[in-house]
Write a protein that holds these residues in place. Structure first.
Motif, mmCIF file in Angstrom:
data_model
loop_
_atom_site.group_PDB
_atom_site.id
_atom_site.type_symbol
_atom_site.label_atom_id
_atom_site.label_comp_id
_atom_site.label_asym_id
_atom_site.label_seq_id
_atom_site.Cartn_x
_atom_site.Cartn_y
_atom_site.Cartn_z
ATOM 1 N N GLU A 248 83.923 20.679 50.458
ATOM 2 C CA GLU A 248 85.264 20.964 49.970
ATOM 3 C C GLU A 248 85.331 20.610 48.482
ATOM 4 O OE1 GLU A 248 87.880 22.150 51.748
ATOM 5 O OE2 GLU A 248 86.726 22.301 53.604
ATOM 6 N N MET A 249 85.995 21.457 47.703
ATOM 7 C CA MET A 249 86.029 21.200 46.268
ATOM 8 C C MET A 249 86.656 19.845 45.959
ATOM 9 S SD MET A 249 87.028 23.678 43.113
ATOM 10 C CE MET A 249 88.766 23.855 43.481
ATOM 11 N N GLY A 250 87.658 19.462 46.722
ATOM 12 C CA GLY A 250 88.292 18.167 46.497
ATOM 13 C C GLY A 250 87.409 16.987 46.804
ATOM 14 N N MET A 252 84.204 16.956 45.825
ATOM 15 C CA MET A 252 83.235 16.824 44.748
ATOM 16 C C MET A 252 83.661 15.698 43.799
ATOM 17 S SD MET A 252 80.738 19.029 45.131
ATOM 18 C CE MET A 252 80.007 19.023 43.493
ATOM 19 N N GLU A 253 82.693 14.873 43.422
ATOM 20 C CA GLU A 253 82.954 13.769 42.496
ATOM 21 C C GLU A 253 82.417 14.123 41.114
ATOM 22 O OE1 GLU A 253 84.635 11.113 42.595
ATOM 23 O OE2 GLU A 253 84.905 10.554 44.702
ATOM 24 N N THR A 254 83.308 14.123 40.132
ATOM 25 C CA THR A 254 82.911 14.327 38.744
ATOM 26 C C THR A 254 83.044 13.009 38.000
ATOM 27 O OG1 THR A 254 83.651 16.637 38.769
ATOM 28 C CG2 THR A 254 83.365 15.601 36.616
ATOM 29 N N LEU A 255 81.950 12.531 37.443
ATOM 30 C CA LEU A 255 81.938 11.265 36.717
ATOM 31 C C LEU A 255 81.976 11.533 35.224
ATOM 32 C CD1 LEU A 255 81.789 8.629 38.422
ATOM 33 C CD2 LEU A 255 80.783 10.580 39.611
ATOM 34 N N LEU A 256 82.933 10.924 34.526
ATOM 35 C CA LEU A 256 83.107 11.117 33.090
ATOM 36 C C LEU A 256 82.505 9.952 32.312
ATOM 37 C CD1 LEU A 256 86.819 12.366 33.028
ATOM 38 C CD2 LEU A 256 84.726 13.695 33.319
ATOM 39 N N ALA A 257 82.122 10.230 31.081
ATOM 40 C CA ALA A 257 81.518 9.197 30.235
ATOM 41 C C ALA A 257 82.583 8.222 29.754
ATOM 42 C CB ALA A 257 80.813 9.833 29.047
ATOM 43 N N LEU A 295 76.464 3.351 35.032
ATOM 44 C CA LEU A 295 77.338 4.231 35.804
ATOM 45 C C LEU A 295 76.934 4.196 37.273
ATOM 46 C CD1 LEU A 295 77.503 7.310 33.406
ATOM 47 C CD2 LEU A 295 78.901 5.245 33.402
ATOM 48 N N TYR A 296 77.931 4.106 38.149
ATOM 49 C CA TYR A 296 77.704 3.976 39.582
ATOM 50 C C TYR A 296 78.365 5.135 40.328
ATOM 51 C CZ TYR A 296 76.591 -0.837 38.248
ATOM 52 O OH TYR A 296 76.048 -1.960 37.647
ATOM 53 N N ALA A 297 77.777 5.514 41.451
ATOM 54 C CA ALA A 297 78.322 6.599 42.267
ATOM 55 C C ALA A 297 79.621 6.156 42.930
ATOM 56 C CB ALA A 297 77.313 7.018 43.325
ATOM 57 N N GLU A 298 80.623 7.033 42.893
ATOM 58 C CA GLU A 298 81.915 6.743 43.509
ATOM 59 C C GLU A 298 81.838 6.761 45.035
ATOM 60 O OE1 GLU A 298 85.275 6.454 42.447
ATOM 61 O OE2 GLU A 298 84.783 6.219 40.323
ATOM 62 N N GLN A 299 80.999 7.643 45.564
ATOM 63 C CA GLN A 299 80.793 7.722 47.006
ATOM 64 C C GLN A 299 79.414 8.308 47.259
ATOM 65 O OE1 GLN A 299 82.871 10.910 49.208
ATOM 66 N NE2 GLN A 299 84.025 11.349 47.328
ATOM 67 N N VAL A 318 79.591 13.579 32.971
ATOM 68 C CA VAL A 318 78.201 13.129 33.049
ATOM 69 C C VAL A 318 77.476 13.822 34.187
ATOM 70 C CG1 VAL A 318 76.697 11.135 33.460
ATOM 71 C CG2 VAL A 318 78.773 10.880 32.071
ATOM 72 N N ALA A 319 78.119 13.880 35.347
ATOM 73 C CA ALA A 319 77.449 14.402 36.541
ATOM 74 C C ALA A 319 78.482 14.758 37.593
ATOM 75 C CB ALA A 319 76.473 13.373 37.099
ATOM 76 N N LYS A 320 78.058 15.612 38.528
ATOM 77 C CA LYS A 320 78.872 15.925 39.699
ATOM 78 C C LYS A 320 78.053 15.649 40.951
ATOM 79 C CE LYS A 320 81.496 19.690 37.512
ATOM 80 N NZ LYS A 320 80.595 20.036 36.379
ATOM 81 N N PHE A 321 78.713 15.095 41.956
ATOM 82 C CA PHE A 321 78.097 14.775 43.234
ATOM 83 C C PHE A 321 78.868 15.443 44.369
ATOM 84 C CE2 PHE A 321 77.016 11.238 40.493
ATOM 85 C CZ PHE A 321 75.732 10.866 40.867
ATOM 86 N N THR A 322 78.170 15.783 45.443
ATOM 87 C CA THR A 322 78.855 16.116 46.677
ATOM 88 C C THR A 322 79.472 14.836 47.228
ATOM 89 O OG1 THR A 322 76.876 15.723 48.030
ATOM 90 C CG2 THR A 322 77.230 17.962 47.221
ATOM 91 N N GLY A 323 80.524 14.985 48.013
ATOM 92 C CA GLY A 323 81.170 13.813 48.600
ATOM 93 C C GLY A 323 81.530 14.048 50.049
ATOM 94 N N ARG A 324 81.818 12.969 50.724
ATOM 95 C CA ARG A 324 82.158 13.042 52.146
ATOM 96 C C ARG A 324 83.632 12.772 52.411
ATOM 97 N NH1 ARG A 324 76.759 9.752 54.317
ATOM 98 N NH2 ARG A 324 75.243 11.209 53.411
ATOM 99 N N ARG A 325 84.365 12.511 51.357
ATOM 100 C CA ARG A 325 85.807 12.292 51.473
ATOM 101 C C ARG A 325 86.463 12.799 50.191
ATOM 102 N NH1 ARG A 325 83.876 6.898 50.361
ATOM 103 N NH2 ARG A 325 84.571 6.244 48.271
ATOM 104 N N LEU A 326 87.786 12.907 50.224
ATOM 105 C CA LEU A 326 88.527 13.375 49.061
ATOM 106 C C LEU A 326 88.315 12.425 47.889
ATOM 107 C CD1 LEU A 326 90.557 15.674 48.319
ATOM 108 C CD2 LEU A 326 92.371 13.994 48.725
ATOM 109 N N SER A 327 87.986 12.987 46.749
ATOM 110 C CA SER A 327 87.783 12.171 45.558
ATOM 111 C C SER A 327 89.108 11.567 45.110
ATOM 112 C CB SER A 327 87.203 13.028 44.429
ATOM 113 O OG SER A 327 87.263 12.332 43.193
ATOM 114 N N ARG A 328 89.063 10.296 44.719
ATOM 115 C CA ARG A 328 90.289 9.659 44.238
ATOM 116 C C ARG A 328 90.732 10.257 42.911
ATOM 117 N NH1 ARG A 328 89.579 5.685 40.314
ATOM 118 N NH2 ARG A 328 87.404 5.134 39.826
ATOM 119 N N ASN A 329 89.826 10.969 42.231
ATOM 120 C CA ASN A 329 90.154 11.593 40.954
ATOM 121 C C ASN A 329 90.626 13.030 41.098
ATOM 122 O OD1 ASN A 329 89.207 9.280 39.416
ATOM 123 N ND2 ASN A 329 87.124 9.933 39.946
ATOM 124 N N TRP A 330 90.650 13.544 42.323
ATOM 125 C CA TRP A 330 90.982 14.944 42.542
ATOM 126 C C TRP A 330 92.477 15.189 42.352
ATOM 127 C CZ3 TRP A 330 89.372 19.592 42.430
ATOM 128 C CH2 TRP A 330 90.025 20.621 43.125
#
Length: 338
Positions: A248-250, A252-257, A295-299, A318-330
């Motif tokens: 789900e797009m929501g 996805m975790e996007t980590l900013l610098a 920098l650490y992975a959010e999930q 910086v990077a995007k990760f797949t996630g298993r729950r809704l990103s808190r930044n979404w």
């Protein structure tokens, strides 16, 4: 029969420039397909892929195997393709107006008289594709796994496309709101409830540096195989069995610098990174160990994209990760709002 359906637009100087486009007519028994690459003109990989695919389509047409019509626009953006600065092409935004080339297609398409060269170009590109039953838009990310970006209406049948293209991830979206080409093309289908038998997707062909004969040939073969399976080409091609992770797009975790500096990745594309695990660091002032931020992975998830350059400014992705729950930044909208 192959028809030249190229069209001209005006550039910033008022000179005519051409958008090259070709239509392989087929026998009219299959769906109408629109394939394009380079809407963001600095995303090159798809241009070579479609160049190679056109040669396969020419053979299929000459042998009477082409059932549907296929319109191919291998280099869709002549406005951006000439925007070089200090040896690098800057093709995401239009220099003169700051317009993101893949935003606002919906507004441009609805205008009676487009007022800028970008709007004129966008309107004509939409008109060329408006009768299609299938639309595939070829892009690339910075550094990335190959992945599919697809509206929920076309999932899970889009899995066959992702598998044919050997794409590791499919990102499922619901709402965009910024008028991307894909969003604009499918809006009437969604409004009228006519998505059955149709398909639209954005194909992210790895990273911007991943341009080679080997990869382009693989991708062209994947597109050809999928077109066969979809009834566009009457040719026997074995389907590809490839694992595709749907996200789900929501999620996805996007980590900013958090700061500017030298970017050092400690994980590779495709790596599974656990929640709280370090994956990169940024050194703001070389020579000063205290200026380094880890920098650490959010999930927990797979590393899908990475920033291409190794000197990054604050706030850049910086990077995007797949996630298993809704990103808190979404907060909704597109994966890349800019």
């Amino acid at each position: 029969m192959v028809r030249d359906v190229s069209f001209n637009i005006l550039n910033n100087n008022g000179d005519a420039v051409q958008v090259g486009a070709w239509r392989f007519e087929g026998d009219g028994q299959g769906p109408k397909v629109h394939l394009q690459a380079g809407v963001h003109a600095d995303e090159i990989a798809g241009m070579l892929v479609l160049h190679l695919l056109m040669q396969r389509l020419q053979v299929a047409e000459s042998e009477g195997k082409l059932k549907g019509s296929v319109t191919v626009v291998p280099q869709a953006n002549p406005l951006g393709i000439g925007q070089f600065r200090q040896g690098r092409i800057l093709g995401r935004y239009h220099d003169a107006t700051g317009h993101n080339f893949n935003r606002g297609f919906d507004q441009s398409a609805a205008m009676e008289r487009p007022s800028t060269v970008v709007q004129q170009w966008q309107q004509k590109l939409v008109q060329l594709a408006s009768s299609a039953d299938v639309m595939l838009d070829l892009h690339t990310d910075d550094e990335a796994l190959p992945y599919l970006y697809v509206h929920r209406s076309f999932w899970p049948r889009g899995r066959e496309l992702a598998a044919a293209m050997k794409m590791d991830v499919a990102i499922i979206w619901d709402d965009g709101g910024d008028g991307s080409f894909e969003e604009t093309l499918i809006a009437p289908w969604l409004r009228d409830g006519t998505t059955d038998g149709r398909m639209a997707a954005t194909l992210e062909l790895r990273g911007q540096g991943d341009v080679s004969d080997r990869l382009a040939q693989q991708d062209a073969e994947g597109l050809y195989a999928w077109l066969c399976g979809y009834g566009v080409i009457d040719d026997s091609v074995s389907p590809i069995d490839w694992p595709v992770e749907a996200v789900e797009m929501g999620h996805m975790e996007t980590l900013l610098a958090p700061q500017p500096g030298v970017l050092i990745f400690e994980k590779e594309l495709g790596d599974l990174v656990e929640e709280g695990q370090r994956f990169a660091r940024i050194l703001r002032r070389p020579g000063d160990p205290s200026s380094e931020v880890v920098l650490y992975a959010e999930q927990t998830g797979r590393l899908v994209t990475r920033y291409r350059d190794r000197l990054i400014s604050q706030g850049m992705g910086v990077a995007k990760f797949t996630g298993r729950r809704l990103s808190r930044n979404w907060s909704g909208g597109l994966l890349d709002p800019n």
